[in-house]
Design a protein around this motif. Sequence first.
Motif, PDB file in Angstrom:
ATOM      1  N   MET A 151       0.843  -1.190   0.000  1.00 30.91           N
ATOM      2  CA  MET A 151       0.000   0.000   0.000  1.00 30.91           C
ATOM      3  C   MET A 151       0.876   1.237   0.000  1.00 30.91           C
ATOM      4  O   MET A 151       1.764   1.375   0.844  1.00 30.91           O
ATOM      5  CB  MET A 151      -0.935  -0.019   1.208  1.00 30.91           C
ATOM      6  CG  MET A 151      -2.103  -0.962   1.022  1.00 30.91           C
ATOM      7  SD  MET A 151      -2.973  -1.344   2.559  1.00 30.91           S
ATOM      8  CE  MET A 151      -1.941  -2.636   3.215  1.00 30.91           C
ATOM      9  N   VAL A 152       0.664   2.105  -0.950  1.00 33.49           N
ATOM     10  CA  VAL A 152       1.526   3.262  -1.150  1.00 33.49           C
ATOM     11  C   VAL A 152       0.691   4.528  -1.040  1.00 33.49           C
ATOM     12  O   VAL A 152      -0.316   4.672  -1.735  1.00 33.49           O
ATOM     13  CB  VAL A 152       2.225   3.216  -2.523  1.00 33.49           C
ATOM     14  CG1 VAL A 152       3.253   4.336  -2.624  1.00 33.49           C
ATOM     15  CG2 VAL A 152       2.891   1.868  -2.728  1.00 33.49           C
ATOM     16  N   ALA A 167       7.699   8.061  -0.330  1.00 31.74           N
ATOM     17  CA  ALA A 167       7.159   6.715  -0.137  1.00 31.74           C
ATOM     18  C   ALA A 167       6.981   6.015  -1.478  1.00 31.74           C
ATOM     19  O   ALA A 167       7.232   4.806  -1.601  1.00 31.74           O
ATOM     20  CB  ALA A 167       5.827   6.789   0.602  1.00 31.74           C
ATOM     21  N   ARG A 168       6.561   6.746  -2.480  1.00 26.32           N
ATOM     22  CA  ARG A 168       6.382   6.152  -3.801  1.00 26.32           C
ATOM     23  C   ARG A 168       7.723   5.732  -4.397  1.00 26.32           C
ATOM     24  O   ARG A 168       7.840   4.673  -5.030  1.00 26.32           O
ATOM     25  CB  ARG A 168       5.680   7.144  -4.724  1.00 26.32           C
ATOM     26  CG  ARG A 168       4.238   7.415  -4.349  1.00 26.32           C
ATOM     27  CD  ARG A 168       3.513   8.189  -5.423  1.00 26.32           C
ATOM     28  NE  ARG A 168       2.089   8.261  -5.149  1.00 26.32           N
ATOM     29  CZ  ARG A 168       1.186   8.710  -6.005  1.00 26.32           C
ATOM     30  NH1 ARG A 168       1.569   9.111  -7.202  1.00 26.32           N
ATOM     31  NH2 ARG A 168      -0.084   8.745  -5.682  1.00 26.32           N
ATOM     32  N   GLU A 169       8.733   6.571  -4.203  1.00 21.67           N
ATOM     33  CA  GLU A 169      10.060   6.224  -4.713  1.00 21.67           C
ATOM     34  C   GLU A 169      10.601   4.986  -4.009  1.00 21.67           C
ATOM     35  O   GLU A 169      11.167   4.092  -4.644  1.00 21.67           O
ATOM     36  CB  GLU A 169      11.010   7.411  -4.525  1.00 21.67           C
ATOM     37  CG  GLU A 169      10.620   8.633  -5.351  1.00 21.67           C
ATOM     38  CD  GLU A 169      11.460   9.852  -5.016  1.00 21.67           C
ATOM     39  OE1 GLU A 169      12.220   9.786  -4.029  1.00 21.67           O
ATOM     40  OE2 GLU A 169      11.368  10.855  -5.742  1.00 21.67           O
ATOM     41  N   GLY A 221       5.601   0.065   9.533  1.00 22.19           N
ATOM     42  CA  GLY A 221       5.772   1.343   8.844  1.00 22.19           C
ATOM     43  C   GLY A 221       4.457   2.091   8.695  1.00 22.19           C
ATOM     44  O   GLY A 221       3.403   1.656   9.161  1.00 22.19           O
ATOM     45  N   GLY A 222       4.526   3.225   8.023  1.00 20.89           N
ATOM     46  CA  GLY A 222       3.324   4.026   7.813  1.00 20.89           C
ATOM     47  C   GLY A 222       2.995   4.905   9.012  1.00 20.89           C
ATOM     48  O   GLY A 222       3.631   4.836  10.059  1.00 20.89           O
ATOM     49  N   LYS A 256       6.644  -5.961  12.319  1.00 26.74           N
ATOM     50  CA  LYS A 256       8.053  -6.158  12.663  1.00 26.74           C
ATOM     51  C   LYS A 256       8.475  -5.105  13.689  1.00 26.74           C
ATOM     52  O   LYS A 256       8.529  -3.918  13.381  1.00 26.74           O
ATOM     53  CB  LYS A 256       8.955  -6.037  11.434  1.00 26.74           C
ATOM     54  CG  LYS A 256      10.427  -6.280  11.763  1.00 26.74           C
ATOM     55  CD  LYS A 256      11.316  -6.005  10.573  1.00 26.74           C
ATOM     56  CE  LYS A 256      12.773  -6.209  10.953  1.00 26.74           C
ATOM     57  NZ  LYS A 256      13.216  -5.333  12.053  1.00 26.74           N
ATOM     58  N   PRO A 257       8.783  -5.521  14.914  1.00 24.09           N
ATOM     59  CA  PRO A 257       9.242  -4.558  15.919  1.00 24.09           C
ATOM     60  C   PRO A 257      10.581  -3.953  15.508  1.00 24.09           C
ATOM     61  O   PRO A 257      11.416  -4.626  14.884  1.00 24.09           O
ATOM     62  CB  PRO A 257       9.389  -5.416  17.193  1.00 24.09           C
ATOM     63  CG  PRO A 257       8.589  -6.648  16.927  1.00 24.09           C
ATOM     64  CD  PRO A 257       8.664  -6.878  15.457  1.00 24.09           C
TER      65      PRO A 257
END
Length: 242
Positions: free
Chosen positions: A1-2, A8-10, A79-80, A100-101
Motif C-alpha cells: 500500500m503506497v 514513499a512512492r520512490e 511502517g506508515g 516487525k518490531p
Amino acid sequence: MVSDFKPAREGAENLKTLLEQELPGICIYRTDSDLIAAPDVPQLTGDDAIIAQQWMAQVLQPFLDKHRKNRPCWLNLTGGTKATSLALSSGYAWAGIDYKPAGKNYLSSYQINLKQAPGAEVFTSLGEKPLPPVTPQQVACIYNKSFEEKSPNPFRKHPYSTQLAEDIFMGLDRQDEGLLDLFNALTRIWSDERDKKISSLVKIQPDLALERFFPQYGCLASRNMVTVPGKFCTEGVFCLRR
C-alpha cells in the motif's frame, strides 16, 4: 500500500524491484497504480484517518474481494503513519496482521477481533516468525535506484576495527559524555566551521578523558590535540589536535 507521499512512492518502486529480483514469479500490485486506484477517489494519505478509511472502503476492499479467491488476506502493518495504520487495521476482515518490531529480526503475528466488547482483548498473538538476514546490498537497493560495490573498506584491515566500531556504537547508545564531546568537536571541525581559517583548541575535561574509553586501541592520548575554531584550551584538560 503506497500513499501519496512522494518519497514513499520512490521507496515503493525500489522495494518492488528488489522483491521481484529476490522472489521470481511474485505478483505485486501497488495501490497507487492505475490497476487499483480509482480516478474519482482521493489517493491514500497518511495524515487523515477519515480519508484513509474512505480509500480503504472504496479502493482496497473491492480490489481484495475481487482477487482474493477465498485465500486469506494478511496485513503487514510495519511502517506508515498512525492514521493509516488505524484505518487499514480496522477496515477489512484480515486473517491476521504482521508487524516487525524495531530492531528485532522477526515478525509478530496477531489476530484482530473488532467486535469484542469494550475492555476485552482485541488482539490475540499468533506467535513470531524469524526473518532471514538482510544484506547491505539489499538495504542499498531499497534506498537507491542503483549502487556500485567497490573494494572493502580499508578500515576493516585494522585488527581492532570491528571491536572499535561496536564500542563506539555502544558508547553513543548510552550517551557517553566523553565520546559525545569528541563527536561535537569533530562536527565543528569537519562541518560547522570547516571553512574558517582561524583555529584554536577545544577542551575535553579530564573526567571525560577519551583514552579511558578506548584504552586498548591507543588511538587517543592526552598528547594528541584537535584544533577547533572558537574555544581555547586551558590547563588541566585533555586536548585533541587535527
